[in-house]
Design an enzyme around this catalytic site. Sequence first.
Site, PDB file in Angstrom:
ATOM      1  N   PHE A 222       0.482  -1.123   0.238  1.00 25.57           N
ATOM      2  CA  PHE A 222      -0.022  -0.033  -0.123  1.00 25.57           C
ATOM      3  C   PHE A 222       1.066   1.036   0.002  1.00 25.57           C
ATOM      4  O   PHE A 222       0.378   2.400  -0.381  1.00 25.57           O
ATOM      5  CB  PHE A 222      -0.789   0.010   0.813  1.00 25.57           C
ATOM      6  CG  PHE A 222      -0.401   0.539   2.247  1.00 25.57           C
ATOM      7  CD1 PHE A 222      -0.653   1.526   2.676  1.00 25.57           C
ATOM      8  CD2 PHE A 222       0.782  -0.710   3.368  1.00 25.57           C
ATOM      9  CE1 PHE A 222      -0.147   2.016   4.193  1.00 25.57           C
ATOM     10  CE2 PHE A 222       0.857  -0.603   4.223  1.00 25.57           C
ATOM     11  CZ  PHE A 222       0.853   1.599   5.237  1.00 25.57           C
ATOM     12  N   LYS A 223       2.025   1.623   0.656  1.00 27.47           N
ATOM     13  CA  LYS A 223       3.332   2.280   0.844  1.00 27.47           C
ATOM     14  C   LYS A 223       3.645   3.221  -1.115  1.00 27.47           C
ATOM     15  O   LYS A 223       3.312   4.050  -0.887  1.00 27.47           O
ATOM     16  CB  LYS A 223       3.877   1.728   0.624  1.00 27.47           C
ATOM     17  CG  LYS A 223       3.963   1.338   2.450  1.00 27.47           C
ATOM     18  CD  LYS A 223       3.929   2.231   3.711  1.00 27.47           C
ATOM     19  CE  LYS A 223       3.583   1.436   4.746  1.00 27.47           C
ATOM     20  NZ  LYS A 223       4.816   1.134   5.418  1.00 27.47           N
ATOM     21  N   ASP A 224       2.871   2.258  -1.401  1.00 29.96           N
ATOM     22  CA  ASP A 224       3.174   2.250  -3.436  1.00 29.96           C
ATOM     23  C   ASP A 224       2.318   3.921  -4.356  1.00 29.96           C
ATOM     24  O   ASP A 224       2.337   4.969  -4.505  1.00 29.96           O
ATOM     25  CB  ASP A 224       2.974   1.443  -4.222  1.00 29.96           C
ATOM     26  CG  ASP A 224       4.188   0.242  -3.990  1.00 29.96           C
ATOM     27  OD1 ASP A 224       5.478   1.144  -3.667  1.00 29.96           O
ATOM     28  OD2 ASP A 224       4.051  -0.310  -4.864  1.00 29.96           O
TER      29      ASP A 224
ATOM     30  N   LEU B 177       4.013   6.353  -1.862  1.00 28.69           N
ATOM     31  CA  LEU B 177       5.110   7.323  -2.459  1.00 28.69           C
ATOM     32  C   LEU B 177       6.284   7.044  -3.621  1.00 28.69           C
ATOM     33  O   LEU B 177       7.156   7.404  -4.476  1.00 28.69           O
ATOM     34  CB  LEU B 177       6.633   5.790  -1.669  1.00 28.69           C
ATOM     35  CG  LEU B 177       6.695   6.055  -0.413  1.00 28.69           C
ATOM     36  CD1 LEU B 177       7.149   4.725  -0.067  1.00 28.69           C
ATOM     37  CD2 LEU B 177       7.428   7.302  -0.306  1.00 28.69           C
TER      38      LEU B 177
ATOM     39  N   THR C 122       7.689   0.449   3.952  1.00 29.76           N
ATOM     40  CA  THR C 122       7.724   1.591   3.476  1.00 29.76           C
ATOM     41  C   THR C 122       9.404   1.624   2.269  1.00 29.76           C
ATOM     42  O   THR C 122       9.776   2.342   1.144  1.00 29.76           O
ATOM     43  CB  THR C 122       8.197   2.375   4.602  1.00 29.76           C
ATOM     44  OG1 THR C 122       6.783   2.575   4.943  1.00 29.76           O
ATOM     45  CG2 THR C 122       8.981   4.300   4.363  1.00 29.76           C
TER      46      THR C 122
END
Length: 495
Positions: free
Chosen positions: A110-112, A115, A146
């Site tokens: 989900f960090k994409d 980021l 992350t």
Amino acid sequence: MTTFHSTRSTTDSLTSKEAIRKGIADDGGLFVTDSLGETKVDIANLAGRPYQDIAYDVLHALLPDFDEDELKACIAAAYGDQWSDERITPLKPVGDDYILELFNGPTSAFKDVALQILPRFMARTTPADGDENEKIMILTATSGDTGKAALAGFADAPGTAITVFYPQGKVSQVQELQMTTQTGSNVNVAAVEGNFDDAQSAVKRIFGDKELAERLAADSHVVLSSANSINVGRLVPQVVYYFSAYAQLLEQQVINVGDEVEFVVPTGNFGDILAGYYAKRLGLPVKHLVVASDKNNVLFDFLTSGTYNRQRPFFQTISPSMDILVSSNLERMLYYFTEGDTRLISMLMNDLKQWGAYEIPDDVLAKIRHLFGCGWADEDQVRAMIADCWTKNHYVIDPHTACAYYVAQQMPRDPLTPRVILATASPYKFPRVVNEALGLDATGTDFECMDVLARETGTAAPAALRALETADVRFDTVVPIDGMEGFVESAAKAL
């Protein structure tokens, strides 16, 4: 005019671009704005719109000093062909609930969502002191996801460099390889002797080290910034997917405009669920936000007792990205729930630093509990839920999502309120654990486990994960906690 200041004082008055570039306030606080929610997002106009359009409305409300052309360019670059689903975060019915897939980006986590866009935001900020040669070094500690998402976003991004620390032996083999094989001339990766909290605390200390900052600026023209969710530019893009979920529920005619929705969120650092609170402030009809923890259930204890205590055993679990005892983003929530009482926040954070614990006033806890629910799952329950979800729904979930799936099953169900579980990572990032839970062969390497999982479930491993088996390892440095500062300085000199 929307301005940002620290959670611990109101002396700063920064634009969103300045706050994003700086990352963390000089006093160690996180950047917040008192205008949160003054501009609402029109929910009547959500259904059927592409993710990119919804992102524009939400980000324009939260980061108003990016002009229309800048914001649209950032969004187009961040949410394009690098996603395997054109909806970016598709919503899928699973049993009586809905799963919001947040893992269709380039690193399968989900960090994409944040980021992929943060480096584009950074590129449109300018040095505070007009130093044309200034480079931003992104410095981040990761509990697993992350790090890779930040490396993928910042690799070879102009005017930036990135240094990532991860706890040695406490991330999955796939997560580690994702980081240690990262290409790019501006990237550095090191394992740290300690756990995630040790690494994150050291990173915060490095940010607060004035002498180091002066040396980096003088010797290398480098300033430090963050890609953790302590950076407001990392947090706000996550608000978008709550609106996207609502848009898809409207489109599928599950709800009418104005109907409330519950979200169940696996979270360690509290950023993923705090984004849901920001969405509510922007006008999204959120009934409850439910915090799902693993065995490191510090957030569960806090939300039930009002006491935050990190002086407790640290468990290394099968959901490593949530193995966190110091949830940084809680500080932002406390700021808003105490009506912006910076003195109180400063005292609480000082207590946490000095004594390892703090206690919030009863009236604040009551307000928080009105919106936030909580639950947690131990490792046996996580494994059982991976199996349960597959058996009942033919849908494979990763161990972090399984924490939320378990907590959702334990909650009383309101038949009139749809419930959305946030799925934070691809099961292929944790193929051994998933195979064990499903009773499949888990004896080989992680890559053999991926192949077994694909064959037995009829799903496909994301190509970038499967290709890690033959990727060259570029980084094998291990540093002690007190060696992190020196590693940062060396990385800056090498730029």
